[in-house]
Scaffold this active site. Sequence first.
Site, mmCIF file in Angstrom:
data_model
loop_
_atom_site.group_PDB
_atom_site.id
_atom_site.type_symbol
_atom_site.label_atom_id
_atom_site.label_comp_id
_atom_site.label_asym_id
_atom_site.label_seq_id
_atom_site.Cartn_x
_atom_site.Cartn_y
_atom_site.Cartn_z
ATOM 1 N N ASP A 36 0.826 -1.201 0.000
ATOM 2 C CA ASP A 36 0.000 0.000 0.000
ATOM 3 C C ASP A 36 0.864 1.256 0.000
ATOM 4 O O ASP A 36 1.974 1.251 -0.509
ATOM 5 C CB ASP A 36 -0.948 -0.025 1.198
ATOM 6 C CG ASP A 36 -2.338 0.475 0.845
ATOM 7 O OD1 ASP A 36 -2.468 1.682 0.581
ATOM 8 O OD2 ASP A 36 -3.288 -0.323 0.832
ATOM 9 N N ASP A 43 -1.732 2.845 18.215
ATOM 10 C CA ASP A 43 -2.623 1.686 18.201
ATOM 11 C C ASP A 43 -2.028 0.512 17.439
ATOM 12 O O ASP A 43 -2.761 -0.339 16.921
ATOM 13 C CB ASP A 43 -3.970 2.088 17.564
ATOM 14 C CG ASP A 43 -5.151 1.327 18.145
ATOM 15 O OD1 ASP A 43 -4.942 0.535 19.088
ATOM 16 O OD2 ASP A 43 -6.276 1.516 17.658
ATOM 17 N N HIS A 82 -3.822 5.936 3.472
ATOM 18 C CA HIS A 82 -4.580 4.772 3.034
ATOM 19 C C HIS A 82 -3.988 3.466 3.564
ATOM 20 O O HIS A 82 -4.705 2.594 4.095
ATOM 21 C CB HIS A 82 -4.629 4.774 1.500
ATOM 22 C CG HIS A 82 -5.482 3.731 0.877
ATOM 23 N ND1 HIS A 82 -5.042 2.435 0.658
ATOM 24 C CD2 HIS A 82 -6.743 3.782 0.375
ATOM 25 C CE1 HIS A 82 -6.000 1.739 0.062
ATOM 26 N NE2 HIS A 82 -7.046 2.533 -0.124
ATOM 27 N N LEU A 135 -4.047 -2.789 17.541
ATOM 28 C CA LEU A 135 -4.107 -3.406 18.863
ATOM 29 C C LEU A 135 -5.541 -3.495 19.360
ATOM 30 O O LEU A 135 -6.291 -2.516 19.316
ATOM 31 C CB LEU A 135 -3.274 -2.591 19.857
ATOM 32 C CG LEU A 135 -1.769 -2.828 19.878
ATOM 33 C CD1 LEU A 135 -1.088 -1.782 20.729
ATOM 34 C CD2 LEU A 135 -1.452 -4.228 20.398
ATOM 35 N N ASN A 155 -7.029 -2.347 24.039
ATOM 36 C CA ASN A 155 -6.131 -1.373 24.659
ATOM 37 C C ASN A 155 -6.869 -0.080 24.989
ATOM 38 O O ASN A 155 -6.241 0.950 25.238
ATOM 39 C CB ASN A 155 -4.923 -1.086 23.765
ATOM 40 C CG ASN A 155 -5.313 -0.446 22.445
ATOM 41 O OD1 ASN A 155 -6.466 -0.540 22.017
ATOM 42 N ND2 ASN A 155 -4.364 0.202 21.779
ATOM 43 N N ALA A 190 -7.731 -8.102 -8.765
ATOM 44 C CA ALA A 190 -8.829 -8.905 -8.220
ATOM 45 C C ALA A 190 -9.382 -9.887 -9.245
ATOM 46 O O ALA A 190 -9.853 -10.972 -8.881
ATOM 47 C CB ALA A 190 -9.942 -7.983 -7.718
ATOM 48 N N TYR A 204 -7.782 -11.570 -11.586
ATOM 49 C CA TYR A 204 -6.890 -12.633 -12.035
ATOM 50 C C TYR A 204 -7.259 -13.967 -11.396
ATOM 51 O O TYR A 204 -7.703 -14.021 -10.240
ATOM 52 C CB TYR A 204 -5.432 -12.300 -11.697
ATOM 53 C CG TYR A 204 -4.815 -11.233 -12.560
ATOM 54 C CD1 TYR A 204 -4.864 -11.314 -13.950
ATOM 55 C CD2 TYR A 204 -4.174 -10.145 -11.992
ATOM 56 C CE1 TYR A 204 -4.290 -10.327 -14.745
ATOM 57 C CE2 TYR A 204 -3.597 -9.154 -12.772
ATOM 58 C CZ TYR A 204 -3.658 -9.255 -14.149
ATOM 59 O OH TYR A 204 -3.101 -8.285 -14.938
ATOM 60 N N SER A 217 -11.382 -1.031 -0.704
ATOM 61 C CA SER A 217 -10.057 -1.101 -0.076
ATOM 62 C C SER A 217 -10.138 -1.508 1.375
ATOM 63 O O SER A 217 -9.200 -2.125 1.911
ATOM 64 C CB SER A 217 -9.352 0.255 -0.167
ATOM 65 O OG SER A 217 -8.769 0.459 -1.420
#
Length: 437
Positions: free
Chosen positions: A145, A154, A194, A205, A208, A301, A303, A370
């Site tokens: 990404d 986090d 992104h 996490l 927490n 996606a 393939y 995404s």
Amino acid sequence: PTPQGLALQGLRVPPPEPQGMGDFSAPYVPGELLVLPGGLTPQGLTARVAGARVEKPLEGGFLKVRVPEGKERAKAEELLRTGARWVQPNYLYFPLYAPNDSLYPPSLSDPSRLGPYLDLLRMEAAWDRVRATAYPCTPIVAVLDTAFNLGHEDVGSLFLPGYNATPDGLGEENLDPSPPPSGFAYSPDDNADHGQGVAGLVAALADNARGIPGLGLNRVRVFPMKVFYWTGGGYGSTSAVLAQAIRKAADQGAVVINLSLGSETPLDAVVQEALVYALSKGSLPVAAAGNDSREGLRYPAAYPGVLAVGAVRKDGARADFSNYSSTLTDLVMAPGGNGDPPEKLWSLALGRDYPSYASLGNYVRWAGTSFATPMVSAIAALYVAHYHALRGTSPSPDQIKVCLEMTASNGGHYDSQTGYGIVRADRVLTDTTYCFP
């Protein structure tokens, strides 16, 4: 209080007795069936089915019947053929765990909280199974990404030291947003946060008391890989960079390669060959279907061998922006928000500013295929961990796809708008037909 006036005339009518067979995709006790025998005696019923034995009668006329483990559905069908009126598994019920992360629980004032979206996946029931199981292996999801911040509040140690696959001059270990060339600057569409948002849905996490819980519930780790940089006059990636990163992810032992990116390119032999290599190494590519609201999936996606992920909104219907496919393909769905009316869900942002890029903050609301994709990636990784704990080995990419597709909400049937349907995490960790045969 005593009712006054006209007497109530309605009579409570008992429901009709069930007939047929229960759902074997839900969690149940191995080797146990509950049977309504109809007009047959218990001895007459089980004498006709090899391996079936009545353990005890239950209230309501039901019998608890012991059958060989792994043969529950087959023995249920035999019992029906011999004259039983109704046969079902002895279903399991669990106290539902909910993490204490602040952006998880439902809130009337904040419709972007993650919990209601994850209800579609039955994540809390799945998490109960995860918490009750010791996992000797920690599966890795490679996220290819934009940019990543390993020091985010986090994240902790759930993000591994990553890899910069781009030639942006920052070095192989630098995951910061790539600096734009002279005369260029990041725009709102060039969202370097992104990647952090995608990775957070896999492995932020949990428990927490802040932010969101990653769906991996601290049992899955992310290998962050930067593949976006400034090239060709814009912010994107290339065939060469993407293929290199896919191969490296497979070589690093990633069980899932998350690709929340796409292109219209119908045949990219370099990328496709890298995907074939990843599959041969046991890595499953999971890719976003696309946000064009049209027939046909984006690449990679589309393939062969790749598990494609479309998005649904909070009510379970296909998100208005999500691509779909009337051609049978490996397509499943997960929550990803909606366009109109707008729906978004919380995940991470980079949480720090850079010389060439100002972050959106620690957390931000997202929408798109995404963000449906990493949910499926995390569930696939949990399945690998669970399978390994029970069987001592890992499932193949094909096994993972079959498990997720056949246990999804469309009941093993393919729909042109939603593929095999919404992934059901609770079934993925318990199903004995497709996931743990």
